[in-house]
Design an enzyme around this catalytic site. Structure first.
Site, mmCIF file in Angstrom:
data_model
loop_
_atom_site.group_PDB
_atom_site.id
_atom_site.type_symbol
_atom_site.label_atom_id
_atom_site.label_comp_id
_atom_site.label_asym_id
_atom_site.label_seq_id
_atom_site.Cartn_x
_atom_site.Cartn_y
_atom_site.Cartn_z
ATOM 1 N N LYS A 22 31.253 29.738 47.398
ATOM 2 C CA LYS A 22 32.602 29.836 46.944
ATOM 3 C C LYS A 22 33.221 30.827 47.750
ATOM 4 C CE LYS A 22 35.951 31.072 43.757
ATOM 5 N NZ LYS A 22 36.304 32.551 43.435
ATOM 6 N N ASN A 23 32.710 31.913 47.700
ATOM 7 C CA ASN A 23 33.223 33.266 47.833
ATOM 8 C C ASN A 23 33.249 33.347 49.295
ATOM 9 O OD1 ASN A 23 33.747 34.060 45.382
ATOM 10 N ND2 ASN A 23 32.041 35.350 45.043
ATOM 11 N N ARG A 92 42.849 33.676 43.752
ATOM 12 C CA ARG A 92 42.822 34.950 44.265
ATOM 13 C C ARG A 92 42.722 35.048 45.843
ATOM 14 N NH1 ARG A 92 44.495 40.061 42.907
ATOM 15 N NH2 ARG A 92 43.389 41.478 43.627
ATOM 16 N N CYS A 116 41.331 34.603 38.504
ATOM 17 C CA CYS A 116 40.910 35.009 37.095
ATOM 18 C C CYS A 116 41.679 36.408 36.822
ATOM 19 C CB CYS A 116 39.612 35.181 36.850
ATOM 20 S SG CYS A 116 38.708 33.665 37.622
ATOM 21 N N ARG A 121 43.395 44.514 39.880
ATOM 22 C CA ARG A 121 42.642 44.196 41.273
ATOM 23 C C ARG A 121 43.485 44.304 42.111
ATOM 24 N NH1 ARG A 121 40.498 38.265 39.870
ATOM 25 N NH2 ARG A 121 39.169 38.462 41.550
ATOM 26 N N PRO A 122 44.159 45.672 42.511
ATOM 27 C CA PRO A 122 45.082 45.953 43.473
ATOM 28 C C PRO A 122 44.815 45.351 44.847
ATOM 29 C CG PRO A 122 44.134 47.876 42.869
ATOM 30 C CD PRO A 122 43.492 46.850 41.852
ATOM 31 N N ASP A 124 46.133 47.266 47.269
ATOM 32 C CA ASP A 124 46.573 48.363 48.065
ATOM 33 C C ASP A 124 45.695 48.711 49.424
ATOM 34 O OD1 ASP A 124 44.837 48.993 46.003
ATOM 35 O OD2 ASP A 124 45.142 51.242 46.741
ATOM 36 N N ASP A 306 29.645 39.200 39.315
ATOM 37 C CA ASP A 306 29.833 37.928 39.102
ATOM 38 C C ASP A 306 28.607 37.257 38.434
ATOM 39 O OD1 ASP A 306 32.271 37.814 40.453
ATOM 40 O OD2 ASP A 306 31.885 36.342 41.985
ATOM 41 N N ARG A 398 37.043 25.851 39.339
ATOM 42 C CA ARG A 398 37.232 26.437 40.472
ATOM 43 C C ARG A 398 36.335 26.952 41.298
ATOM 44 N NH1 ARG A 398 39.584 31.587 39.372
ATOM 45 N NH2 ARG A 398 39.432 31.688 41.708
#
Length: 419
Positions: A22-23, A92, A116, A121-122, A124, A306, A398
């Site tokens: 998935k990732n 995300r 999620c 969880r910036p 930047d 995870d 998901r």
């Protein structure tokens, strides 16, 4: 509203095949925008995040064909346009469109990412990299607009202040067609980054060093089509290994890459989990006794954040006390009160989790607060005596391909019900 209903206490037995990562795939699909020809992905998991990404690609003008676990995408018709907020906000990984659109068009207008709720969880680091490559950022309503004023991005030396998988991949996507050379220092090293780099190189990019902390990208003018096999999902593999250790009586998990799970498997061995690790599979025996351990998550190759939640129910079978510390996401403790509702001897101390086992779990009505917390509750439901009802299951769907069918094939009594 959907819910998962589990009648627990039934042992698992048989074989389960791990799906594509998935990732990886949530970055691979946006990466295809950079190609001028058709790209085919094999091993694509059947998850809702993929369905959302396909919808977004089609809105942008791509032609998408799906056949089983193969996905064929022709991105030649993709246009630079604002991304649909609803779909973007549902996952995300929508932020990968920033990098791919910048790389192809020199501009991007994308809704702020969702996914999620795991605490701050910036993005930047992503924006810092894009700005170093010549992009300028403004906000437009619920969207972020990046532009290079028609100049396109250029190469740069970028130091990541903290190790970030998303920022590393996004910078790669923006850099592969940039003018000149880009160097990413303090880059993340996860297998999914290597997978994305492999796809890009097969499309004609020049990416070197993926899997190390320094990645070098020489920009090219065009990328072409290719065919690519998605790597196995190491988080899904770890989840099923933990389930098998918790309630299995001989379960074989196949399509596993051991080198992607070394930190996780080392902790299972420390617990005393009996298993046989082969080249592409793990056979988990019925467990006799387990001992409590401490876990501290870390960037790859450390213990993956995870997998912190999916292993927690297994820890509840162990003798003794232990601590879990997630150093990546401070809110990855939301599964704890749900497990306590099922009778677990578990609590939070600040952002740490303290547990004592063994705990006898009983069925209850619980709620998935995020993707991996949902996986933990499925395992707990399989372990518990009686019936467990899990709501908010959209989180689980998901990221876990065909989880209901896979568990049924192992002997679980589990159903997905539409209220």
């Amino acid at each position: 509203m959907k819910k998962i209903v589990i009648n627990g206490g039934r042992p698992l037995k048989g074989e389960v095949v791990v799906s594509g990562a998935k990732n990886s795939v949530v970055a691979l699909i946006p990466a295809i925008i950079l190609s001028e020809d058709v790209v085919t992905l094999d091993g694509v998991p059947d998850i809702s995040d993929v369905a959302s990404l396909i919808d977004i690609m089609e809105v942008m003008g791509a032609t998408v064909k799906r056949d089983g676990d193969s996905l064929e995408i022709d991105p030649s018709g993709v246009q630079s346009m604002p991304m649909p907020y609803g779909k973007i906000n549902s996952l995300r990984a929508s932020y990968y469109f920033y990098g791919s659109l910048l790389g192809r068009f020199g501009e991007a207008t994308v809704g702020l990412p969702g996914g999620c709720d795991l605490g701050p969880r910036p993005i930047d680091l992503h924006l810092k990299a894009f700005e170093a490559m010549g992009a300028r950022m403004t906000y437009e309503g619920n969207s972020m607009h990046l532009t290079t004023d028609g100049q396109g991005v250029h190469g740069a030396v970028i130091y990541m202040d903290t190790v970030s998988v998303g920022a590393t991949i996004n910078t790669m996507l923006a850099a592969v067609k940039a003018k000149g050379k880009t160097v990413i220092e303090n880059a993340a090293r996860e297998p999914e980054i290597i997978d994305v780099a492999t796809l890009l190189n097969n499309m004609g990019a020049h990416v070197r060093g993926a899997g190390t902390d320094v990645i070098t990208i020489e920009g090219v003018e065009r990328l072409h089509g290719t065919r690519h096999q998605v790597i196995p999902d190491r988080i899904e593999a770890g989840t099923y290994i933990a389930m098998a250790a918790a309630v299995g009586e001989g379960v074989k998990i196949t399509n596993v890459l051991y080198e992607h799970l070394e930190g996780f498997i080392a902790k299972l061995e420390e617990m005393g989990v009996r298993m046989t690790v082969s080249e592409d599979s793990v056979f988990v025996e019925k467990q006799v006794s387990l001992k409590a351990i401490n876990i501290k998550t870390a960037p790859y190759p450390g213990f993956a954040t995870d997998l912190q939640q999916p292993i927690t129910p297994l820890l509840l079978k162990a003798e003794g006390r232990g601590l879990i510390m997630d150093t990546i996401y401070e809110k990855r403790v939301n599964h704890v009160p749900e497990l306590a509702r099922m009778g677990a001897g578990i609590t939070t101390i600040g952002h740490q989790i303290s547990y004592e086992g063994p705990s006898d779990l009983h069925g209850a009505q619980v709620k998935a607060t995020d993707l991996r917390a949902g996986a933990a509750l499925v395992t707990a439901g399989l372990m518990a005596q009686g019936q467990t009802e899990i709501t908010n299951v959209e989180f689980i769907l998901r990221g876990y391909s065909n989880i209901i069918d896979k568990l049924r094939n192992l002997g679980a009594s589990i159903d997905l019900i539409e209220d």
